[in-house]
Scaffold this motif. Structure first.
Motif, PDB file in Angstrom:
ATOM      1  N   LEU A  47       0.849  -1.057  -0.146  1.00 51.71           N
ATOM      2  CA  LEU A  47       0.034  -0.104  -0.084  1.00 51.71           C
ATOM      3  C   LEU A  47       0.929   1.251  -0.081  1.00 51.71           C
ATOM      4  O   LEU A  47       1.763   1.327   0.679  1.00 51.71           O
ATOM      5  N   ASN A  48       0.890   2.209  -1.141  1.00 53.27           N
ATOM      6  CA  ASN A  48       1.329   3.258  -1.229  1.00 53.27           C
ATOM      7  C   ASN A  48       0.391   4.755  -0.987  1.00 53.27           C
ATOM      8  O   ASN A  48       0.093   5.025  -1.833  1.00 53.27           O
ATOM      9  N   CYS A  49       0.002   5.070   0.238  1.00 53.71           N
ATOM     10  CA  CYS A  49      -0.789   6.050   0.351  1.00 53.71           C
ATOM     11  C   CYS A  49      -0.416   6.995   1.543  1.00 53.71           C
ATOM     12  O   CYS A  49       0.507   6.552   2.043  1.00 53.71           O
ATOM     13  N   GLY A  50      -1.035   8.285   1.408  1.00 51.67           N
ATOM     14  CA  GLY A  50      -0.771   9.029   2.678  1.00 51.67           C
ATOM     15  C   GLY A  50      -1.521   8.496   4.032  1.00 51.67           C
ATOM     16  O   GLY A  50      -2.310   7.333   3.916  1.00 51.67           O
ATOM     17  N   LEU A  72     -10.006   4.000  -1.182  1.00 51.17           N
ATOM     18  CA  LEU A  72      -8.579   4.624  -1.294  1.00 51.17           C
ATOM     19  C   LEU A  72      -8.999   5.968  -1.760  1.00 51.17           C
ATOM     20  O   LEU A  72      -9.645   6.181  -2.496  1.00 51.17           O
ATOM     21  N   THR A  73      -8.244   6.999  -1.078  1.00 49.21           N
ATOM     22  CA  THR A  73      -8.486   8.255  -1.252  1.00 49.21           C
ATOM     23  C   THR A  73      -7.194   9.345  -1.457  1.00 49.21           C
ATOM     24  O   THR A  73      -6.187   9.117  -1.118  1.00 49.21           O
ATOM     25  N   THR A  74      -7.585  10.391  -1.891  1.00 49.49           N
ATOM     26  CA  THR A  74      -6.339  11.458  -2.070  1.00 49.49           C
ATOM     27  C   THR A  74      -6.564  12.286  -0.950  1.00 49.49           C
ATOM     28  O   THR A  74      -5.513  12.904  -0.640  1.00 49.49           O
ATOM     29  N   GLY A  75      -7.611  12.147   0.062  1.00 46.84           N
ATOM     30  CA  GLY A  75      -7.611  12.567   1.544  1.00 46.84           C
ATOM     31  C   GLY A  75      -7.330  11.772   2.650  1.00 46.84           C
ATOM     32  O   GLY A  75      -6.572  11.020   2.609  1.00 46.84           O
ATOM     33  N   THR A  76      -8.507  12.008   3.384  1.00 44.46           N
ATOM     34  CA  THR A  76      -8.632  11.136   4.317  1.00 44.46           C
ATOM     35  C   THR A  76      -9.730   9.940   4.296  1.00 44.46           C
ATOM     36  O   THR A  76     -10.740  10.452   3.777  1.00 44.46           O
ATOM     37  N   ALA A  77      -9.698   8.674   4.428  1.00 44.82           N
ATOM     38  CA  ALA A  77     -10.882   7.769   4.102  1.00 44.82           C
ATOM     39  C   ALA A  77     -12.183   8.087   4.914  1.00 44.82           C
ATOM     40  O   ALA A  77     -12.982   8.051   4.590  1.00 44.82           O
ATOM     41  N   SER A  78     -11.907   8.609   6.286  1.00 42.47           N
ATOM     42  CA  SER A  78     -13.036   8.794   7.145  1.00 42.47           C
ATOM     43  C   SER A  78     -13.807   9.955   6.573  1.00 42.47           C
ATOM     44  O   SER A  78     -15.114  10.177   6.785  1.00 42.47           O
ATOM     45  N   ASP A  79     -13.360  10.955   6.009  1.00 46.83           N
ATOM     46  CA  ASP A  79     -14.035  12.083   5.312  1.00 46.83           C
ATOM     47  C   ASP A  79     -14.966  11.586   4.403  1.00 46.83           C
ATOM     48  O   ASP A  79     -15.832  12.330   4.089  1.00 46.83           O
ATOM     49  N   PRO A  99       3.985   5.119 -13.445  1.00 43.84           N
ATOM     50  CA  PRO A  99       3.808   5.221 -15.110  1.00 43.84           C
ATOM     51  C   PRO A  99       2.676   4.678 -15.456  1.00 43.84           C
ATOM     52  O   PRO A  99       2.093   5.029 -16.538  1.00 43.84           O
ATOM     53  N   ASP A 100       1.609   3.932 -14.838  1.00 40.59           N
ATOM     54  CA  ASP A 100       0.452   3.140 -15.330  1.00 40.59           C
ATOM     55  C   ASP A 100      -0.646   4.342 -14.943  1.00 40.59           C
ATOM     56  O   ASP A 100      -1.415   4.789 -15.748  1.00 40.59           O
ATOM     57  N   LEU A 101      -0.492   5.006 -13.784  1.00 38.11           N
ATOM     58  CA  LEU A 101      -1.506   6.124 -13.523  1.00 38.11           C
ATOM     59  C   LEU A 101      -1.359   7.199 -14.551  1.00 38.11           C
ATOM     60  O   LEU A 101      -2.100   7.983 -15.027  1.00 38.11           O
ATOM     61  N   THR A 102      -0.079   7.604 -14.696  1.00 36.22           N
ATOM     62  CA  THR A 102       0.155   8.874 -15.580  1.00 36.22           C
ATOM     63  C   THR A 102      -0.129   8.650 -17.023  1.00 36.22           C
ATOM     64  O   THR A 102      -0.018   9.513 -17.864  1.00 36.22           O
ATOM     65  N   THR A 103      -0.474   7.655 -17.373  1.00 34.76           N
ATOM     66  CA  THR A 103      -1.111   7.135 -18.729  1.00 34.76           C
ATOM     67  C   THR A 103      -2.531   7.715 -18.961  1.00 34.76           C
ATOM     68  O   THR A 103      -2.944   8.115 -19.831  1.00 34.76           O
ATOM     69  N   ILE A 104      -3.295   7.847 -17.666  1.00 39.74           N
ATOM     70  CA  ILE A 104      -4.604   8.313 -17.524  1.00 39.74           C
ATOM     71  C   ILE A 104      -4.347   9.818 -17.618  1.00 39.74           C
ATOM     72  O   ILE A 104      -4.961  10.461 -18.333  1.00 39.74           O
ATOM     73  N   ASP A 105      -3.437  10.590 -16.925  1.00 40.03           N
ATOM     74  CA  ASP A 105      -3.317  11.853 -16.793  1.00 40.03           C
ATOM     75  C   ASP A 105      -1.845  12.079 -16.451  1.00 40.03           C
ATOM     76  O   ASP A 105      -1.387  11.585 -15.246  1.00 40.03           O
ATOM     77  N   PRO A 106      -1.023  12.797 -17.408  1.00 38.39           N
ATOM     78  CA  PRO A 106       0.423  12.967 -16.907  1.00 38.39           C
ATOM     79  C   PRO A 106       0.698  13.501 -15.625  1.00 38.39           C
ATOM     80  O   PRO A 106       2.098  13.754 -15.178  1.00 38.39           O
ATOM     81  N   THR A 107      -0.341  14.460 -14.791  1.00 37.87           N
ATOM     82  CA  THR A 107      -0.194  15.168 -13.904  1.00 37.87           C
ATOM     83  C   THR A 107      -0.526  14.442 -12.893  1.00 37.87           C
ATOM     84  O   THR A 107      -0.644  15.199 -11.723  1.00 37.87           O
ATOM     85  N   ALA A 108      -0.938  13.285 -12.820  1.00 32.72           N
ATOM     86  CA  ALA A 108      -1.603  12.229 -11.770  1.00 32.72           C
ATOM     87  C   ALA A 108      -0.303  11.777 -10.936  1.00 32.72           C
ATOM     88  O   ALA A 108      -0.114  10.705 -10.700  1.00 32.72           O
ATOM     89  N   THR A 109      -0.032  12.825 -10.144  1.00 34.21           N
ATOM     90  CA  THR A 109       1.555  12.384  -9.208  1.00 34.21           C
ATOM     91  C   THR A 109       0.968  13.008  -7.787  1.00 34.21           C
ATOM     92  O   THR A 109       1.919  12.879  -7.078  1.00 34.21           O
ATOM     93  N   ASN A 110      -0.222  13.694  -7.523  1.00 36.06           N
ATOM     94  CA  ASN A 110      -0.290  14.522  -6.199  1.00 36.06           C
ATOM     95  C   ASN A 110      -1.479  13.485  -5.498  1.00 36.06           C
ATOM     96  O   ASN A 110      -2.218  13.212  -6.043  1.00 36.06           O
ATOM     97  N   ASN A 111      -0.869  13.279  -4.392  1.00 35.87           N
ATOM     98  CA  ASN A 111      -1.940  12.695  -3.414  1.00 35.87           C
ATOM     99  C   ASN A 111      -2.319  11.266  -3.670  1.00 35.87           C
ATOM    100  O   ASN A 111      -3.682  11.024  -3.572  1.00 35.87           O
TER     101      ASN A 111
END
Length: 195
Positions: A47-50, A72-79, A99-111
């Motif tokens: 698992l690679n998450c915040g 799985l969230t870009t923030g906190t799961a409980s929210d 590299p797989d995620l950035t095929t959907i959107d090249p900027t998909a690197t935050n959170n």
């Protein structure tokens, strides 16, 4: 038959708050087993998450299309269980370039929140139900592109090999993101829970 499974998901702010219970911080193995179900062998789960960005949930309503699963969230799961009027500005702060995620959107690197695991299926078909949500709807469609991917790598029972095949798509193969699924684009697959 080993399959490599990768899941990415953006924050899920549904208008289901009183009917959803989230238990944050499950282990990678527990999350993977929750997806695959009983009788399926799961190994090498990571698992690679915040912090607090993942977990499990149960749901007692009818809007979501499922009664439980993982989150799985870009923030906190409980929210995700908060009222739709609750604006969550928390970010999971896990900036990572996959590299797989950035095929959907090249900027998909935050959170980013990433679950990976190997599994041995007990049959030749797999079915996964997923719901994608984003707090970026509707204001930031065209600006910030939260995205989702469900990547499969391994032997294809029909012959050949899957190599990071994104199976988290709408019919026709379009990847799921707020720019690809919204009130104006692929609206058949969009539910405006923010109203």
């Amino acid at each position: 038959m080993q399959k490599f499974f990768r899941i990415f998901l953006a924050l899920l702010p549904f208008s289901v708050f009183s009917k959803m219970t989230v238990t944050p911080n499950s282990t990678a193995s527990a999350l993977a087993q929750a997806i695959t179900g009983s009788g399926v062998s799961v190994t090498s789960a990571t698992l690679n998450c915040g912090a607090n960005a993942s977990g499990t949930f149960t749901y007692a309503g009818s809007n979501l299309g499922m009664t439980g699963g993982i989150i799985l969230t870009t923030g906190t799961a409980s929210d995700a269980a908060n009222a739709q009027s609750y604006f969550c500005s928390v970010q999971n702060s896990n900036n990572f370039s996959d590299p797989d995620l950035t095929t959907i959107d090249p900027t998909a690197t935050n959170n980013v929140c990433l679950l990976e695991f190997d599994f041995v299926p007990i049959c030749s078909n797999i079915n996964i139900t997923f719901v994608f949500g984003s707090e970026e709807y509707p204001t930031f469609v065209g600006s910030f592109n939260d995205g989702f991917g469900l990547f499969l790598t391994g032997p294809d029972p029909g012959g050949g090999t899957y190599n990071a095949l994104n199976i988290g798509v709408i019919p026709g193969g379009t990847p799921v993101s707020i720019n690809n699924v919204n009130a104006g684009t692929n609206s058949t697959y969009f539910v405006a829970n923010y109203n």
